[in-house]
Design an enzyme around this catalytic site. Structure first.
Site, mmCIF file in Angstrom:
data_model
loop_
_atom_site.group_PDB
_atom_site.id
_atom_site.type_symbol
_atom_site.label_atom_id
_atom_site.label_comp_id
_atom_site.label_asym_id
_atom_site.label_seq_id
_atom_site.Cartn_x
_atom_site.Cartn_y
_atom_site.Cartn_z
ATOM 1 N N ASN A 7 75.961 -87.059 -4.661
ATOM 2 C CA ASN A 7 77.048 -86.244 -5.203
ATOM 3 C C ASN A 7 77.536 -85.295 -4.105
ATOM 4 O O ASN A 7 76.930 -84.257 -3.866
ATOM 5 C CB ASN A 7 76.497 -85.480 -6.418
ATOM 6 N N ARG A 90 79.505 -90.076 -6.526
ATOM 7 C CA ARG A 90 80.551 -89.339 -7.225
ATOM 8 C C ARG A 90 81.773 -89.347 -6.307
ATOM 9 O O ARG A 90 81.662 -88.989 -5.130
ATOM 10 C CB ARG A 90 80.086 -87.904 -7.457
ATOM 11 N N HIS A 179 86.095 -82.665 -12.020
ATOM 12 C CA HIS A 179 84.764 -82.269 -12.526
ATOM 13 C C HIS A 179 84.462 -82.967 -13.853
ATOM 14 O O HIS A 179 83.745 -82.435 -14.692
ATOM 15 C CB HIS A 179 84.670 -80.740 -12.764
ATOM 16 N N GLY A 207 81.563 -73.552 -9.707
ATOM 17 C CA GLY A 207 80.723 -73.816 -8.525
ATOM 18 C C GLY A 207 81.527 -73.394 -7.313
ATOM 19 O O GLY A 207 82.220 -72.381 -7.348
ATOM 20 N N ARG A 238 89.567 -72.080 -2.334
ATOM 21 C CA ARG A 238 90.886 -72.544 -2.819
ATOM 22 C C ARG A 238 91.526 -71.481 -3.701
ATOM 23 O O ARG A 238 90.841 -70.840 -4.497
ATOM 24 C CB ARG A 238 90.710 -73.843 -3.626
ATOM 25 N N GLU A 381 75.255 -83.732 -13.280
ATOM 26 C CA GLU A 381 76.195 -84.813 -12.961
ATOM 27 C C GLU A 381 75.439 -86.051 -12.501
ATOM 28 O O GLU A 381 75.839 -87.177 -12.766
ATOM 29 C CB GLU A 381 77.145 -84.356 -11.850
#
Ligand code: ADP
Length: 394
Positions: A7, A90, A179, A207, A238, A381
């Site tokens: 991941n 992922r 996500h 996260g 971001r 995940e």
């Protein structure tokens, strides 16, 4: 069957080796802060724990480190790379082509590459992980679970932008959502816990990347990230939502190149741009010492999330529970407190002492009798990907 899950996040790789179908974890770990001289590599089995801080400058170097840990003669768990039957990767952006778990083919790899401009922090790292894994684990089946998949149920009212129709119909410019594996996993856990036939949930994944999803009766119905994983909440590096005219101003008036603007919005903004730090632990520590920029950044971050809670409660016409998950959502009691305060109008009441308790399982942090449940649910995940890979292979 041994399934290795890889991941890759923007600056991290999480991995787990699972024995399926029992989902027994053989080993797990992560490489965090990739790109820095102080990357943290962790590795854990039933009997061993290895942690090391040293420079890991690329995702490729991270995957090499993970392979050497798995094969280590003392602490390793496999004798040969052939012991791995399948690898579940992922991948963040699958565009409109991939809404199901997919076997890696040359065509799929080309598509992931072509979508890289839309997920510049992730798709290149994801693809590098696949290419490396094909080289190292050449006898294993390589499978992909796309982050966009869970959001295929978002109705057109929410996923279409108010642009000329042909951009939606011919060019597939729309909100995709990200996500998805995490939002799916935690919302299923919440639904099991609530044990109700119909539910209206808001899942907040905080996260390095952050997103928020409205989930009605188990289906994603709206989501904060859009065409690319850059819209919505304030993230590590971001910006999240900004007025798009700022981009034209930067280019036409300030003379910035488009590459510079792209880098600025994706890698130099968010909490990093506001404070000089992108790790929330550092920001909380600085805020505790009275750093005004850090205090303001935390407030701005929480305020943005509150606005989405209001919007999604309106769009679903109700709310049963809010889920907090991922690194910040699971660990930062301060962020949860800032988000939930002053939301009495929405029947949201946080219990401060429950909020401070730490646990690695699902827990409820609302006050007793509060109408909206506040749930902290550790995401997994990797387990979700393993389940999907196993299902497809068998
Ligand atoms: P990714 O998006 O890379 O998967 P994670 O889900 O691992 O990221 O979350 C990383 C974020 O979680 C970082 O900003 C980190 O500071 C934050 N975090 C981890 N542990 C804590 C903690 N104990 N308190 C506050 N923030 C934390």
């Amino acid at each position: 069957m041994n399934i290795l899950i890889i991941n890759s996040g923007s600056s991290s790789i999480k991995y787990q080796l699972l024995e399926m179908p029992l989902a027994k974890i053989t080993c797990l770990g992560s490489i965090e802060r990739i790109g820095s001289d102080e990357a943290i590599s962790t590795y854990k089995t039933d009997t061993h724990k290895v942690e090391k801080t040293y420079p890991i400058l690329s995702h490729k170097a991270g995957l090499e480190r993970i392979t050497s840990l798995l094969l280590d003669s003392e602490t390793g768990v496999i004798n040969s790379t052939e012991d791995i039957d399948a690898i579940g990767h992922r991948v963040v952006h699958g565009g409109s082509n991939y809404t199901e778990t997919t076997l890696v083919t040359e065509e799929v790899k080309t598509k992931i590459k072509s979508l890289s401009p839309l997920a510049p922090l992730h798709n290149p790292a994801n693809l590098e992980g696949i290419l490396m894994a094909e080289e190292i684990f050449d006898s294993a089946k390589q499978m992909i679970v796309f982050d966009t998949a869970f959001h295929g149920t978002i109705p057109v009212t929410a996923k279409k932008y108010a642009l000329p129709n042909e951009l939606f119909e011919d060019k597939r410019i729309q909100a995709y959502g990200f996500h998805g594996t995490s939002h799916k996993y935690v919302s299923e856990k919440a639904n099991e816990y609530l044990n109700k036939k119909h539910t209206k949930l808001i899942s907040i994944h905080l996260g390095n990347g952050c997103s928020i999803t409205a989930i009605k009766d188990g289906k994603s119905v709206d989501h904060s990230m859009g065409f690319a994983p850059s819209n919505g909440l304030v993230m590590g590096t971001r910006s999240g939502d900004i007025d798009h005219s700022i981009i034209f101003y930067m280019v036409n008036t300030l003379g910035y190149s488009l590459d510079k603007v792209n880098e600025l919005l994706n890698k130099k903004s968010g909490m990093l741009g506001l404070t000089g730090f992108n790790d929330l632990r550092d920001i909380e520590e600085e805020a505790g010492k009275g750093n005004a920029q850090c205090i303001l950044a935390l407030e701005m971050n929480a305020y943005r999330i509150k606005k989405y809670i209001g919007a999604y409660t309106a769009s679903m016409n109700g709310l049963d529970a809010i889920i907090f998950t991922a690194g910040i959502g699971e660990n930062s009691s301060l962020m949860r407190q800032l988000i939930c305060k002053d939301l009495e109008y929405f029947n949201i009441y946080i219990d401060d002492s429950k909020n401070e308790l730490r646990a690695s399982t699902l827990r409820e942090i609302n006050t007793k009798g509060a109408k909206v449940k506040l749930l902290v649910i550790p995401t997994n995940e990797e387990l979700e990907i393993a389940k999907q890979v196993y299902k497809l292979l068998t």
